[in-house]
Design a protein around this motif. Structure first.
Motif, PDB file in Angstrom:
ATOM      1  N   GLY A 143      43.495 -10.610 -76.678  1.00 35.12           N
ATOM      2  CA  GLY A 143      44.662 -10.369 -77.252  1.00 35.12           C
ATOM      3  C   GLY A 143      45.325 -11.394 -78.132  1.00 35.12           C
ATOM      4  N   GLU A 144      44.707 -12.615 -78.179  1.00 34.39           N
ATOM      5  CA  GLU A 144      45.204 -13.555 -78.845  1.00 34.39           C
ATOM      6  C   GLU A 144      44.238 -13.965 -80.043  1.00 34.39           C
ATOM      7  OE1 GLU A 144      47.876 -17.328 -77.945  1.00 34.39           O
ATOM      8  OE2 GLU A 144      45.632 -17.974 -77.685  1.00 34.39           O
ATOM      9  N   LEU A 145      44.767 -13.966 -81.220  1.00 39.19           N
ATOM     10  CA  LEU A 145      43.819 -14.143 -82.579  1.00 39.19           C
ATOM     11  C   LEU A 145      43.993 -15.506 -82.886  1.00 39.19           C
ATOM     12  CD1 LEU A 145      44.289 -10.673 -84.063  1.00 39.19           C
ATOM     13  CD2 LEU A 145      42.516 -11.370 -82.331  1.00 39.19           C
ATOM     14  N   SER A 146      43.142 -16.092 -83.611  1.00 42.71           N
ATOM     15  CA  SER A 146      43.176 -17.322 -84.106  1.00 42.71           C
ATOM     16  C   SER A 146      42.497 -17.377 -85.801  1.00 42.71           C
ATOM     17  CB  SER A 146      42.690 -18.372 -83.156  1.00 42.71           C
ATOM     18  OG  SER A 146      41.334 -18.287 -83.197  1.00 42.71           O
TER      19      SER A 146
ATOM     20  N   ASP B 288      54.493  -6.056 -77.119  1.00 41.89           N
ATOM     21  CA  ASP B 288      53.485  -5.003 -76.628  1.00 41.89           C
ATOM     22  C   ASP B 288      52.187  -5.767 -76.526  1.00 41.89           C
ATOM     23  OD1 ASP B 288      54.956  -2.715 -76.646  1.00 41.89           O
ATOM     24  OD2 ASP B 288      55.025  -2.763 -78.660  1.00 41.89           O
ATOM     25  N   LYS B 289      51.675  -5.676 -75.361  1.00 41.32           N
ATOM     26  CA  LYS B 289      50.165  -5.863 -74.838  1.00 41.32           C
ATOM     27  C   LYS B 289      49.426  -4.618 -74.635  1.00 41.32           C
ATOM     28  CE  LYS B 289      51.624 -10.030 -74.101  1.00 41.32           C
ATOM     29  NZ  LYS B 289      51.020 -11.449 -74.381  1.00 41.32           N
ATOM     30  N   THR B 290      48.283  -4.923 -74.058  1.00 42.14           N
ATOM     31  CA  THR B 290      47.426  -3.626 -73.945  1.00 42.14           C
ATOM     32  C   THR B 290      47.891  -2.634 -72.781  1.00 42.14           C
ATOM     33  OG1 THR B 290      45.455  -4.927 -74.784  1.00 42.14           O
ATOM     34  CG2 THR B 290      44.871  -2.790 -73.635  1.00 42.14           C
ATOM     35  N   HIS B 291      48.132  -3.259 -71.746  1.00 41.91           N
ATOM     36  CA  HIS B 291      48.349  -2.524 -70.464  1.00 41.91           C
ATOM     37  C   HIS B 291      49.899  -2.538 -70.225  1.00 41.91           C
ATOM     38  CE1 HIS B 291      44.066  -2.417 -69.420  1.00 41.91           C
ATOM     39  NE2 HIS B 291      44.188  -3.731 -69.731  1.00 41.91           N
ATOM     40  N   SER B 292      50.766  -3.399 -70.716  1.00 42.17           N
ATOM     41  CA  SER B 292      52.306  -3.572 -70.487  1.00 42.17           C
ATOM     42  C   SER B 292      52.888  -4.005 -71.857  1.00 42.17           C
ATOM     43  CB  SER B 292      52.101  -4.655 -69.449  1.00 42.17           C
ATOM     44  OG  SER B 292      51.546  -5.769 -69.776  1.00 42.17           O
TER      45      SER B 292
ATOM     46  N   VAL C  32      58.216  -6.666 -67.027  1.00 40.44           N
ATOM     47  CA  VAL C  32      57.270  -6.086 -67.635  1.00 40.44           C
ATOM     48  C   VAL C  32      57.034  -4.579 -67.311  1.00 40.44           C
ATOM     49  CG1 VAL C  32      54.834  -6.101 -67.658  1.00 40.44           C
ATOM     50  CG2 VAL C  32      56.115  -8.436 -67.504  1.00 40.44           C
ATOM     51  N   HIS C  33      57.048  -3.800 -68.291  1.00 38.84           N
ATOM     52  CA  HIS C  33      56.746  -2.540 -68.121  1.00 38.84           C
ATOM     53  C   HIS C  33      55.631  -1.890 -68.296  1.00 38.84           C
ATOM     54  CE1 HIS C  33      61.470  -1.977 -68.270  1.00 38.84           C
ATOM     55  NE2 HIS C  33      61.319  -3.091 -69.032  1.00 38.84           N
ATOM     56  N   PRO C  34      55.073  -0.890 -67.780  1.00 36.53           N
ATOM     57  CA  PRO C  34      53.875  -0.087 -68.193  1.00 36.53           C
ATOM     58  C   PRO C  34      53.711   0.151 -69.670  1.00 36.53           C
ATOM     59  CG  PRO C  34      54.632   0.916 -66.080  1.00 36.53           C
ATOM     60  CD  PRO C  34      55.739   0.219 -66.732  1.00 36.53           C
ATOM     61  N   ALA C  35      52.684   0.189 -70.360  1.00 37.16           N
ATOM     62  CA  ALA C  35      52.438   0.259 -71.558  1.00 37.16           C
ATOM     63  C   ALA C  35      53.079   1.426 -72.134  1.00 37.16           C
ATOM     64  CB  ALA C  35      50.949   0.324 -72.029  1.00 37.16           C
ATOM     65  N   GLY C  36      53.116   2.469 -71.248  1.00 33.86           N
ATOM     66  CA  GLY C  36      53.705   3.823 -71.853  1.00 33.86           C
ATOM     67  C   GLY C  36      55.133   3.898 -71.917  1.00 33.86           C
TER      68      GLY C  36
END
Length: 408
Positions: free
Chosen positions: A228-231, A393-397, A377-381
């Motif tokens: 989720g986090e890049l560097s 925006d995250k993967t699941h939420s 926090v809401h579900p991804a959809g």
């Protein structure tokens, strides 16, 4: 005069630890204070000396990766107490803990809920899980379910849970956690977004999680949480790195060598006293500015190359090939030593970006002691029409941070 801890018993050190934790504003709930006072923390840390085991503000690393990075640790007692305050465990609650650590936190949870068999703790590392299991058995709490498994998956066999707590830091809230938390249940997790971390306490309200408490903290990352986090390094020697979330438009190749470009420094006229922090500025900007990232600077970097505010992780803004970050200088106002916040920028739009960030500092300063946000926090959809603000925006939420007074 400091106490000579070499002559004190574990009981005396524990009482002193609890007193300092309480004085700091933690363990506000009487039952949390009670279990901290009753639990022999040193028996979960057999390799640490008593002074370290009962130090109120220091974590104790118990396992490391091969590269030396911390794999597992016992959190500092003040943070343990603060998260248990947030969790609000009541007798009879079914509890899931992600990250077994030493077993100490599971022991506290078992006492709070009143039955060890109502607590399940999961750890991906079998050595960590085995050590926690032994310590729990040795202290009379062998009824706690210690599971070796991927914490991302939770533990459906004992769901639904009235309380869930993560003692490792996730970048996202995995879908199984949503599914295993009972309606009206509480979840406490040290979440990360836009480079900063907070222990967030949520209540499940319908199809969303709504926070009522955010505490600044740092934790070992949750293994198996995905990229989720890049560097990426922005200097040729790799001593200065940038960290950003996957949903952000950051191109590290455009920033490589940016610190070699001319420096622009702008001062905000906003000053901080000795006990004042600027960390809530970082949090506040995550609600409005998608360019917020984290800058990592090692101690070997001279200030003429990069001169951020103290600390390893620091807030930055990135816009294409331009970087801006917080700095400070000492000033004296009415015979009081203070620090003035400023911004250093490099790149083609450095002047504009430094002035913009100074404007944000000035807008934040009058309200910095008065307002705390809500993280929903809401579900991804979840569609944008259901959100009260801009989504991270995250993967699941989808994270939405809002303030009663909208940031200017």
């Amino acid at each position: 005069m400091e106490t000579d801890t070499t002559t004190l018993s574990p009981e005396s050190l524990r009482a002193e630890m609890v007193a300092k934790v309480r004085a700091g504003g933690w363990a506000e709930r009487g039952e949390v204070e009670r279990v901290l006072r009753d639990t022999p923390r040193h028996r979960f840390l057999p390799d640490a000396d008593l002074e370290l085991a009962y130090h109120p503000y220091r974590a104790v690393v118990t396992h490391r990766f091969d590269n030396g990075r911390s794999l597992s640790c016992a959190s500092a007692p003040w943070l343990v107490a603060g998260m248990l305050d947030q969790l609000d465990v009541q007798p009879g609650h079914r509890v899931l803990e992600i990250g077994a650590g030493t077993g100490y936190n599971a022991c506290l949870l078992a006492q709070l809920t009143g039955r060890a068999d109502l607590v399940t703790t999961v750890d991906i590392n079998p050595d960590v899980a085995a050590r926690a299991s032994r310590a729990l058995a040795d202290t009379g709490f062998g009824g706690v379910h210690v599971v070796t498994g991927d914490g991302v998956l939770g533990y459906p066999e004992h769901a639904p849970y009235d309380r869930m707590i993560a003692t490792v830091s996730p970048w996202d809230l995995p879908a199984p956690w949503w599914q295993q938390l009972a309606p009206g249940g509480r979840l406490v997790a040290p979440l990360r977004w836009r480079g900063q971390g907070r222990s967030v306490a949520f209540t499940r309200t319908g199809d969303r999680l709504v926070s009522d408490s955010l505490v600044l903290c740092g934790f070992v990352y949750l293994v198996g949480d995905g990229e989720g986090e890049l560097s990426g390094a922005i200097t040729s020697d790799g001593l200065v790195t940038l960290h950003w979330d996957r949903d952000q438009d950051v191109r590290p190749d455009a920033l490589l060598g940016v610190l070699d470009q001319p420096r622009v420094t702008t001062w905000s006229d906003v000053t901080l006293g000795r006990q004042e922090s600027h960390e809530d500025l970082w949090l506040r900007l995550t609600a409005t500015d998608p360019r917020v990232c984290r800058l990592g600077v090692t101690g070997d970097v001279p200030p003429e190359v990069c001169d951020p505010v103290p600390g390893y992780w620091r807030m930055a803004l990135v816009d294409g090939g331009t970087l801006a970050y917080l700095t400070l200088r000492r000033v004296t106002i009415a015979d009081e030593a203070r620090c003035e916040l400023g911004v250093i920028g490099h790149g083609p739009a450095a002047a504009e970006l430094t002035e913009h960030l100074c404007g944000e500092i000035r807008a934040w300063a009058p309200d910095r002691h008065r307002h705390s946000p809500t993280l929903t926090v809401h579900p991804a959809g979840a569609p944008d029409s259901e959100l009260a603000g801009t989504a991270i925006d995250k993967t699941h939420s989808r994270f939405v941070l809002t303030y009663d007074d909208p940031p200017r």
